[in-house]
Design an enzyme around this catalytic site. Sequence first.
Site, short mmCIF file in Angstrom:
data_model
loop_
_atom_site.label_atom_id
_atom_site.label_comp_id
_atom_site.label_asym_id
_atom_site.label_seq_id
_atom_site.Cartn_x
_atom_site.Cartn_y
_atom_site.Cartn_z
N ASP A 24 74.83 33.08 13.41
CA ASP A 24 76.02 32.97 14.26
C ASP A 24 76.39 34.27 14.97
O ASP A 24 77.27 34.26 15.83
CB ASP A 24 77.21 32.51 13.40
CG ASP A 24 76.99 31.11 12.88
OD1 ASP A 24 77.04 30.92 11.65
OD2 ASP A 24 76.71 30.23 13.70
N HIS A 64 75.11 35.93 4.17
CA HIS A 64 74.55 34.58 4.07
C HIS A 64 74.43 34.21 2.60
O HIS A 64 74.14 35.06 1.76
CB HIS A 64 73.17 34.51 4.74
CG HIS A 64 72.74 33.13 5.06
ND1 HIS A 64 72.11 32.34 4.13
CD2 HIS A 64 72.89 32.38 6.18
CE1 HIS A 64 71.88 31.15 4.68
NE2 HIS A 64 72.33 31.14 5.92
C1 SDX Z 1 76.02 29.56 8.41
O1 SDX Z 1 73.97 28.06 4.17
C2 SDX Z 1 73.43 28.09 5.37
O2 SDX Z 1 72.25 27.99 5.56
C3 SDX Z 1 74.43 28.20 6.53
C4 SDX Z 1 73.84 28.43 7.89
C5 SDX Z 1 73.10 27.22 8.39
O3 SDX Z 1 72.20 27.36 9.26
O4 SDX Z 1 73.48 26.10 7.99
O5 SDX Z 1 72.95 29.53 7.87
C6 SDX Z 1 74.92 28.70 8.93
O6 SDX Z 1 76.98 29.04 7.90
C7 SDX Z 1 75.83 31.06 8.46
C8 SDX Z 1 77.04 31.82 7.82
C9 SDX Z 1 78.17 31.84 8.82
N1 SDX Z 1 79.38 32.39 8.21
C10 SDX Z 1 79.82 33.64 8.50
O7 SDX Z 1 79.23 34.42 9.25
C11 SDX Z 1 81.14 33.99 7.84
C12 SDX Z 1 81.04 35.38 7.23
N2 SDX Z 1 80.08 35.29 6.12
C13 SDX Z 1 80.63 35.05 4.83
O8 SDX Z 1 81.84 34.45 4.67
C14 SDX Z 1 79.62 34.86 3.71
O9 SDX Z 1 78.62 35.77 3.89
C15 SDX Z 1 79.01 33.48 3.53
C16 SDX Z 1 80.06 32.42 3.47
C17 SDX Z 1 78.08 33.17 4.63
C18 SDX Z 1 78.23 33.51 2.24
O10 SDX Z 1 79.18 33.57 1.23
P1 SDX Z 1 78.78 33.77 -0.28
O11 SDX Z 1 77.37 33.39 -0.57
O12 SDX Z 1 79.85 33.10 -1.09
O13 SDX Z 1 78.82 35.32 -0.37
P2 SDX Z 1 79.45 36.03 -1.52
O14 SDX Z 1 80.91 35.75 -1.54
O15 SDX Z 1 78.64 35.77 -2.75
O16 SDX Z 1 79.28 37.57 -1.04
C19 SDX Z 1 78.97 38.54 -1.95
C20 SDX Z 1 79.83 39.74 -1.60
C21 SDX Z 1 81.33 39.50 -1.84
O17 SDX Z 1 81.87 40.77 -2.13
P3 SDX Z 1 82.08 41.19 -3.71
O18 SDX Z 1 82.89 40.08 -4.36
O19 SDX Z 1 80.67 41.30 -4.27
O20 SDX Z 1 82.82 42.50 -3.66
O21 SDX Z 1 79.72 40.06 -0.20
C22 SDX Z 1 81.01 39.96 0.39
C23 SDX Z 1 81.85 39.09 -0.51
O22 SDX Z 1 83.23 39.39 -0.35
N3 SDX Z 1 80.80 39.35 1.72
C24 SDX Z 1 81.34 39.83 2.84
C25 SDX Z 1 80.82 39.02 3.87
N4 SDX Z 1 80.01 38.09 3.35
C26 SDX Z 1 80.01 38.28 2.01
N5 SDX Z 1 82.20 40.85 3.07
C27 SDX Z 1 82.55 41.07 4.37
N6 SDX Z 1 82.08 40.34 5.42
C28 SDX Z 1 81.23 39.32 5.21
N7 SDX Z 1 80.77 38.61 6.26
#
Ligand code: SDX
Length: 431
Positions: A365, A308
């Site tokens: 989700d 998140h």
């Molecule tokens: C919603 O914002 C809100 O409030 C949204 C929401 C709402 O009610 O409106 O809560 C609803 O959208 C929930 C999120 C739903 N999306 C997913 O489940 C998709 C999977 N999650 C990700 O894509 C991700 O966690 C996000 C998009 C939710 C957050 O992305 P960020 O803040 O850009 O995270 P980040 O890229 O800074 O992550 C940091 C690290 C990265 O790795 P490094 O570069 O440090 O090596 O964590 C990794 C990312 O690659 N990472 C994941 C991951 N989520 C982040 N790696 C694998 N699987 C994941 N799900």
Amino acid sequence: MPNDASIKIDGKEYPYPVMIGSEGEKAIDVRNLRKDSGHIFYDQGYGNTGSCESQVTFLDGDNGILRHRGYPIDQLAKHSDYIETAYLVIYGELPTEAQRKKFGDLLRENAHIEPQMQRLFEGYPKNTPPMVVLASLVASLAGYYPDLATNNFEKDLQQFDLSAAMAISKIRTLGAMVYRHGRGLPFMHPKALPFCDNFLHLMFSEPYHDYVAIPEVTSALNLILLMHADHEQNCSTSTVRMVGSSGANLFTSLAAGIGALSGPLHGGANTAVMNMLQSIHDENDDGTRFIEAAKGGSKSNRLMGFGHAVYRNFDPRARVIGEACSVVLKKLGKSDPLLDIAQNLEQAALKDDYFVSRKLYPNVDFYSGIIFRALGIPTNMFTVMFAIGRAPGWIANWKEVASNPKGRIYRPRQVYTGPVKRDYVPMARRG
Ligand code: SDX
């Protein structure tokens, strides 16, 4: 506000006041930074930038706290329902009996979609993605109710109560119509039923047979919609504020929010989670494939439903929905192998250092699809359900923008990294 912060640029100090929110959050007010210093901040994705002051929802990502107008989400989940929480999110207070009745009457009186507007569905192939149809039809509301969508803040706000109730009620009805259109089913007419009962009627009744929801189904739907009501400045809500800041009317701003929500990294994740769980089930897999692929770091292989942008702890909604899954399935006398798969996947990920070190936990989700499926809602409709649930939060945020006398159009800056000045090259000298 005391000038507790200062920025030093080329040896010169620029003092700035620190804003302190009602929950103690601190923000350096740099609204004059560019004028003072010729510099801007660069903050890709705005993760460290406050775009607004808001009184609707408070999140504490480190401690997994979510409150709507001060009320904790777990108390609302236990004691409230979707419509009462929608009223709270929009108007700032829990409704009195009279206010709740008036709001409910407005929702019932505005549940229909007029015949001419129903014909818009004919322009969409049955297999059009549901969120594409929903965004388009919601935008069209501005054409059918022009006196509510004048793009004049003052006039639109004078009709706000009606517009807000109309938006919530018609997004629900349009959501059900999107489902029926995709299956070639005739549209049903709304009845004088409570909000969730009406939705289920609009979704599942037939001309020869009324669908009458059992209380367990309507309470599960109430809970899941309530859990989606608002969530601070997420991508779709920020989009609604951005579009509303130009003076665009409520319906047009909501349609933009629906577009933002449709992305797989945002509201589209609930559909992606179910597709992931179904693949694990169909391939008799233990989920390792998805966990290992997710650790590769590519955006398209992420473990959907995990991580998140704000929570660095459990998403409190994931806890409530996760606990509700077993209860709802038991009440409905159903079982779902995908719930076991989701629980095993969660346990495996929470033991894996890749997720633990990045503080990646299940989000709203991860489990919501299990409940939607138990209610008979197909996977390709899950994000539509998210949009129906989120409408009150979008509306509340649009109202904050529209009613702010000191509000400004949202216009972020950039760091230009394209070509520097160059002269035009005639065709003969190109290539
Ligand atoms: C919603 O914002 C809100 O409030 C949204 C929401 C709402 O009610 O409106 O809560 C609803 O959208 C929930 C999120 C739903 N999306 C997913 O489940 C998709 C999977 N999650 C990700 O894509 C991700 O966690 C996000 C998009 C939710 C957050 O992305 P960020 O803040 O850009 O995270 P980040 O890229 O800074 O992550 C940091 C690290 C990265 O790795 P490094 O570069 O440090 O090596 O964590 C990794 C990312 O690659 N990472 C994941 C991951 N989520 C982040 N790696 C694998 N699987 C994941 N799900």
